[in-house]
Design a protein around this motif. Structure first.
Motif, PDB file in Angstrom:
ATOM      1  N   ALA A 334       0.831  -1.238  -0.214  1.00  0.00           N
ATOM      2  CA  ALA A 334      -0.120  -0.264  -0.097  1.00  0.00           C
ATOM      3  C   ALA A 334       1.120   1.231   0.113  1.00  0.00           C
ATOM      4  O   ALA A 334       0.595   2.093  -0.507  1.00  0.00           O
ATOM      5  N   ASP A 335       1.888   1.309   0.704  1.00  0.00           N
ATOM      6  CA  ASP A 335       2.918   2.409   0.658  1.00  0.00           C
ATOM      7  C   ASP A 335       3.673   2.730  -0.468  1.00  0.00           C
ATOM      8  O   ASP A 335       4.198   3.571  -1.052  1.00  0.00           O
ATOM      9  N   LEU A 336       3.855   1.368  -1.382  1.00  0.00           N
ATOM     10  CA  LEU A 336       4.346   1.437  -2.640  1.00  0.00           C
ATOM     11  C   LEU A 336       3.463   2.111  -3.900  1.00  0.00           C
ATOM     12  O   LEU A 336       3.754   2.819  -4.939  1.00  0.00           O
ATOM     13  N   ALA A 337       2.163   2.021  -3.520  1.00  0.00           N
ATOM     14  CA  ALA A 337       1.282   2.509  -4.421  1.00  0.00           C
ATOM     15  C   ALA A 337       0.787   4.077  -4.593  1.00  0.00           C
ATOM     16  O   ALA A 337       0.571   4.576  -3.658  1.00  0.00           O
ATOM     17  N   PRO A 338       0.766   4.653  -5.779  1.00  0.00           N
ATOM     18  CA  PRO A 338       0.357   5.845  -5.990  1.00  0.00           C
ATOM     19  C   PRO A 338      -1.300   5.891  -5.619  1.00  0.00           C
ATOM     20  O   PRO A 338      -1.956   4.691  -5.853  1.00  0.00           O
ATOM     21  N   ALA A 339      -2.010   7.013  -5.129  1.00  0.00           N
ATOM     22  CA  ALA A 339      -3.157   6.773  -4.711  1.00  0.00           C
ATOM     23  C   ALA A 339      -4.025   6.587  -5.822  1.00  0.00           C
ATOM     24  O   ALA A 339      -4.982   5.735  -5.776  1.00  0.00           O
ATOM     25  N   ALA A 340      -3.864   7.110  -7.107  1.00  0.00           N
ATOM     26  CA  ALA A 340      -4.758   6.996  -8.288  1.00  0.00           C
ATOM     27  C   ALA A 340      -4.694   5.524  -8.751  1.00  0.00           C
ATOM     28  O   ALA A 340      -5.735   5.111  -9.549  1.00  0.00           O
ATOM     29  N   LEU A 341      -3.840   4.762  -8.376  1.00  0.00           N
ATOM     30  CA  LEU A 341      -3.677   3.506  -8.788  1.00  0.00           C
ATOM     31  C   LEU A 341      -3.482   2.465  -7.843  1.00  0.00           C
ATOM     32  O   LEU A 341      -3.190   1.261  -7.938  1.00  0.00           O
ATOM     33  N   ARG A 342      -4.205   2.586  -6.534  1.00  0.00           N
ATOM     34  CA  ARG A 342      -3.954   1.983  -5.611  1.00  0.00           C
ATOM     35  C   ARG A 342      -4.577   0.418  -5.762  1.00  0.00           C
ATOM     36  O   ARG A 342      -4.101  -0.651  -5.244  1.00  0.00           O
ATOM     37  N   GLY A 343      -6.104   0.457  -6.257  1.00  0.00           N
ATOM     38  CA  GLY A 343      -6.301  -0.691  -6.608  1.00  0.00           C
ATOM     39  C   GLY A 343      -5.670  -1.930  -7.541  1.00  0.00           C
ATOM     40  O   GLY A 343      -5.439  -2.861  -7.351  1.00  0.00           O
ATOM     41  N   ARG A 344      -5.157  -1.075  -8.557  1.00  0.00           N
ATOM     42  CA  ARG A 344      -4.302  -1.781  -9.592  1.00  0.00           C
ATOM     43  C   ARG A 344      -3.052  -2.311  -8.883  1.00  0.00           C
ATOM     44  O   ARG A 344      -2.605  -3.508  -9.162  1.00  0.00           O
TER      45      ARG A 344
END
Length: 406
Positions: A334-344
């Protein structure tokens, strides 16, 4: 299909039980995980069903189990994409209802094409909830994520411990009961989602059309983490295919296998809450590295075991490693993910599990069948050491990314 409006941040963060500080959303998801896993009796006994009821060879049965893993890969990518497009809640509903249909198809299949198709269908649907549920938890504030992911994992494994014991008993009366139990559980999980789980997708994210691939290809840390975790899950998940073969090869009955495997769920139920408290403040990369080493050691000992006690001991060892990975897996990605691409991103993270579900049964059964338990044990031990070294090397980069994202 019924949809729910996006809940407000205040509603999302309002705790149902203030002393634990977790929102009602997390407890609803935990209930879904428990019901789905408690009734998920088919997968753990699938290799025995295929070899004993369908009279397939161990290698063919391992390939069918791998076909479920092929479907899993698609489900993680699809689940992450759908979670960002149609919502976390709707994606989970599609997964649970689709799994009920696919399980019915596999239980009634009487030809290899039908078995292959149903196996892929199960993989494509039964894990569809995983990236969507992970994205829903990742939508929470960072301070709540470790506890939330820990609770979901704890609930799932409480259900798993119930499932393994119940499956061993049901299997003595016929494998058909396993399929019907799993179908009812999938429908019950869908009902819980429909009634109790709100939508958490950030407002406007459905209209976000940022491409995933260019971002991920530039994200070398994410790619490295995916490669390491794919290797870890290959090592870990092969145990669920080779363990029953090793135990039955030593004259141990399926009911005993179910009881030994239940130790995995029982240990997680007892130790997971303690592990969350002990490991939450520690470096996630280091925790993961040590955990991978434990899984390699436990899997190697299991391959060399001959008695029920020895098999049980090996399960406990690799379960300790499994717990360590589970405590920090969701929070780290989750910390690696950009907010707009969180689900993907969470879908890609879950895909590493699916890759392991494909490779693990194939590699494990092939090594056991062609080279024997000693070679399997050696490969597991070497794999654990290699994963430890690779994960440990990424610790500085993970620390930097965590600080940047938060």
């Amino acid at each position: 299909m019924t949809t729910s409006s996006t809940i407000t941040p205040a509603a999302l963060n309002r705790p149902a039980w203030p002393n634990l500080g977790l929102p009602r959303l997390v407890w609803s998801l935990a209930a879904t995980h428990f019901v789905g896993r408690a009734g998920g009796v088919v997968r753990s006994f699938l290799v025995l069903y295929l070899t004993q009821a369908q009279h397939l060879s161990p290698a063919t049965a391992g390939a069918v189990v791998a076909a479920v893993g092929v479907g899993d890969i698609g489900s993680q990518l699809l689940g992450g994409w759908l979670g960002d497009r149609i919502g976390r809640r709707n994606t989970m509903l599609v997964g649970h209802l689709g799994a009920a249909v696919a399980l019915a198809a596999l239980g009634s299949a009487d030809s290899m094409p039908g078995i292959w198709a149903a196996a892929v269908g199960i993989g494509l649907t039964i894990e569809l909830f995983r990236p969507a549920g992970s994205a829903a938890v990742a939508d929470l504030p960072a301070r709540q994520r470790i506890r939330a992911f820990g609770l979901l994992y704890w609930a799932a494994n409480l259900g798993f411990s119930v499932a393994t014991v119940m499956a061993g008993i049901l299997a003595t009366y016929g494998y058909g009961l396993l399929f019907w139990t799993n179908i009812v559980a999938s429908l019950a999980a869908a009902l819980i989602v429909w009634k109790l789980v709100p939508e958490t997708r950030p407002a406007g994210s459905a209209r976000t059309r940022g491409a995933l691939l260019p971002v991920v290809l530039r994200d070398r840390l994410m790619l490295a983490m995916m490669a390491i975790h794919a290797g870890y899950f290959t090592l870990f998940l092969q145990t669920f295919t080779t363990l029953p073969l090793l135990m039955t090869g030593n004259g141990i009955q399926p009911t005993t296998y179910g009881a030994v495997l239940a130790l995995n769920g029982v240990a997680i139920v007892i130790l997971q809450p303690v592990a969350v408290r002990l490991l939450a403040g520690r470096d996630g990369g280091v925790v993961s590295a040590v955990s991978m080493l434990l899984v390699g050691v436990g899997a190697a000992l299991g391959a060399l075991s001959h008695s029920t006690t020895a098999f049980a001991g090996s399960v406990v060892i690799w379960t300790l490693g499994q717990i360590g990975i589970a405590v920090r897996f969701g929070d780290t990605f989750a910390d690696l993910a950009p907010a707009a691409l969180r689900g993907r991103y969470m879908g890609l993270a879950s895909t590493t599990w699916s890759v392991g579900a494909v490779l693990g049964p194939l590699v494990g059964t092939a090594l056991l069948d062609l080279a024997g338990p000693t070679v399997l044990a050696s490969v597991c031990a070497i794999g654990g050491l290699a994963l430890f070294a690779a994960q440990r090397a990424l610790v500085p980069a993970l620390r930097h990314r965590t600080v940047a994202r938060r």
